[in-house]
Motif scaffolding. Structure first.
Motif, PDB file in Angstrom:
ATOM      1  N   ILE A   1       0.863  -1.180   0.000  1.00 20.06           N
ATOM      2  CA  ILE A   1       0.000   0.000   0.000  1.00 20.06           C
ATOM      3  C   ILE A   1       0.901   1.232   0.000  1.00 20.06           C
ATOM      4  O   ILE A   1       1.642   1.473   0.956  1.00 20.06           O
ATOM      5  N   ASP A   2       0.826   1.990  -1.103  1.00 26.32           N
ATOM      6  CA  ASP A   2       1.704   3.137  -1.322  1.00 26.32           C
ATOM      7  C   ASP A   2       1.142   4.386  -0.651  1.00 26.32           C
ATOM      8  O   ASP A   2      -0.063   4.493  -0.440  1.00 26.32           O
ATOM      9  N   ASP A   3       2.022   5.316  -0.338  1.00 22.93           N
ATOM     10  CA  ASP A   3       1.630   6.628   0.211  1.00 22.93           C
ATOM     11  C   ASP A   3       0.735   6.470   1.430  1.00 22.93           C
ATOM     12  O   ASP A   3      -0.203   7.250   1.642  1.00 22.93           O
ATOM     13  N   PHE A   4       1.016   5.469   2.253  1.00 19.10           N
ATOM     14  CA  PHE A   4       0.141   5.159   3.376  1.00 19.10           C
ATOM     15  C   PHE A   4       0.072   6.335   4.353  1.00 19.10           C
ATOM     16  O   PHE A   4       1.066   6.968   4.672  1.00 19.10           O
TER      17      PHE A   4
ATOM     18  N   ILE B   1       5.146   4.091   4.124  1.00 24.17           N
ATOM     19  CA  ILE B   1       4.776   5.343   4.807  1.00 24.17           C
ATOM     20  C   ILE B   1       5.068   6.508   3.880  1.00 24.17           C
ATOM     21  O   ILE B   1       6.175   6.633   3.352  1.00 24.17           O
ATOM     22  N   ASP B   2       4.087   7.351   3.672  1.00 21.64           N
ATOM     23  CA  ASP B   2       4.247   8.459   2.737  1.00 21.64           C
ATOM     24  C   ASP B   2       5.381   9.388   3.140  1.00 21.64           C
ATOM     25  O   ASP B   2       5.626   9.630   4.327  1.00 21.64           O
ATOM     26  N   ARG B   3       6.023   9.900   2.113  1.00 19.21           N
ATOM     27  CA  ARG B   3       7.185  10.772   2.273  1.00 19.21           C
ATOM     28  C   ARG B   3       6.895  11.993   3.134  1.00 19.21           C
ATOM     29  O   ARG B   3       7.782  12.505   3.816  1.00 19.21           O
TER      30      ARG B   3
ATOM     31  N   ALA C   1       9.772   3.012   4.726  1.00 18.19           N
ATOM     32  CA  ALA C   1       9.694   4.471   4.810  1.00 18.19           C
ATOM     33  C   ALA C   1      10.212   5.061   3.507  1.00 18.19           C
ATOM     34  O   ALA C   1      11.311   4.742   3.069  1.00 18.19           O
ATOM     35  N   GLU C   2       9.378   5.892   2.881  1.00 15.49           N
ATOM     36  CA  GLU C   2       9.752   6.528   1.616  1.00 15.49           C
ATOM     37  C   GLU C   2      10.411   7.871   1.870  1.00 15.49           C
ATOM     38  O   GLU C   2      10.059   8.561   2.821  1.00 15.49           O
ATOM     39  N   GLY C   3      11.311   8.256   0.993  1.00 12.54           N
ATOM     40  CA  GLY C   3      11.839   9.616   1.026  1.00 12.54           C
ATOM     41  C   GLY C   3      12.803   9.892   2.159  1.00 12.54           C
ATOM     42  O   GLY C   3      12.824  10.988   2.712  1.00 12.54           O
TER      43      GLY C   3
HETATM   44 MG    MG Z   1       4.752   6.614  -2.362  1.00  7.56          MG
END
Ligand code: MG
Ligand code: C2E
Ligand code: MG
Ligand code: MG
Length: 274
Positions: free
Chosen positions: A163-166, A186-188, A220-222
């Motif tokens: 699940i993206d941009d959670f 986890i969204d950036r 964790a993104e970004g």
């Molecule tokens: Mg994302």
């Protein structure tokens, strides 16, 4: 409004020819195990090398691709290209590398996303276990029977679901189990602000704890700085992705990066929970 319409028409016209003219490319960004530093997988990210303009990122054209329906052939191409590349990397020794591919909500709404995924797997010979599909909460909220069926079918085949941009949508943790998610990203925005406000670290910590309780993997993104990575480590986050480690790169460059970094045997066994 006129300017927006002109941009739409002009971009759509130029986009319509991209597949024949091989103007699309995939860049790949590594995902790492935060504890060991091992490479777990890569995310395929779409780029448009537009003649006379330069290298475009999805923010420049994805909306037009979605509104015009061109995302369907483009999305099918992305799946095929990413699976072929992953199969080639498997043969080159990175047998456990997971290839993550983003799917658009439009691909679900207009159907046949099933067929595009099956065709890409069959054509490339990539084992389903090496493919991870990234979807956003908005797809889950459609909550339609057809979506549920598709997700269950993928799960049965062994395809992974992230699940993206959670945290940016409205879905509850309850959904995640119901839809058979394996991972949340986890969204950036939360990661970026992890030291900037008081809410973000609390939210990230809660997400990590819930993910652990549900036995979901978490990325964790970004991640851009060592300080953020250190905070995530203390919170028990499993995987990371971000400019601190590597930017998205064309395939040959990613391959050089992998070779320079560690030997293929160090890529984690795909079943390992992180
Ligand atoms: Mg994302
Ligand atoms: P996403 O799936 O959340 O992908 C992560 C985005 O964050 C990528 O942007 C990546 O380059 C960027 N990023 C990664 N690490 C960092 C960092 O440390 N700092 C900053 N500032 N950014 C970082 P990109 O490549 O521009 O893609 C944007 C979005 O476009 C993606 O967000 C995804 O939603 C969508 N997208 C990309 N490729 C595809 C595709 O093939 N199909 C579909 N449907 N959507 C795609
Ligand atoms: Mg993604
Ligand atoms: Mg996004």
């Amino acid at each position: 409004m006129k300017i927006a319409l002109m941009r739409f028409l002009e971009t759509r016209e130029a986009l319509a020819g991209v597949l024949q003219q091989t103007q699309l490319e995939l860049y790949y960004q590594p995902q790492l195990d935060l504890r060991t530093g091992a490479v777990v997988g890569v995310e395929a990210l779409l780029r448009w090398r537009r003649p006379g303009v330069g290298l475009l990122v999805p923010a420049d054209f994805l909306d037009v691709a979605e509104e015009s329906g061109l995302i369907l052939p483009i999305g099918a191409w992305v799946l095929q290209q990413a699976c072929r590349q992953a199969a080639a990397w498997r043969s080159a020794g990175w047998a456990n590398l997971i290839m993550a591919v983003n799917l658009s909500a439009v691909q679900f709404r207009q159907g046949r996303v099933n067929e595009a995924v099956s065709a890409a797997l069959a054509d490339s010979g990539l084992p389903p276990e090496n493919l991870e599909l990234e979807i956003t909460e908005s797809i889950l909220l459609q909550g339609e029977e057809a979506v549920l069926e598709t997700l269950a079918n993928w799960k049965q085949q062994g395809i992974r679901l992230a699940i993206d941009d959670f945290g940016t949508g409205y879905s509850s943790f309850g959904y995640l189990k119901r839809f058979g998610a394996d991972k949340i990203k986890i969204d950036r925005s939360f990661i970026r602000d992890i030291h900037a406000d008081v809410e973000s670290p609390a939210i990230v910590q809660a997400m990590i704890q819930f993910a652990r309780a549900l036995r979901l993997r978490i990325t964790a993104e970004g991640v851009e700085t060592p300080a953020v990575a250190e905070s995530l480590r203390r919170m028990g986050c499993g995987q990371v992705q971000g400019f601190l480690y590597a930017r998205p790169m064309p395939a040959p460059e990613l391959e050089r990066w992998l070779r320079a970094r560690d030997n293929p045997a160090q890529v984690l066994p795909s079943g390992e929970a992180t």
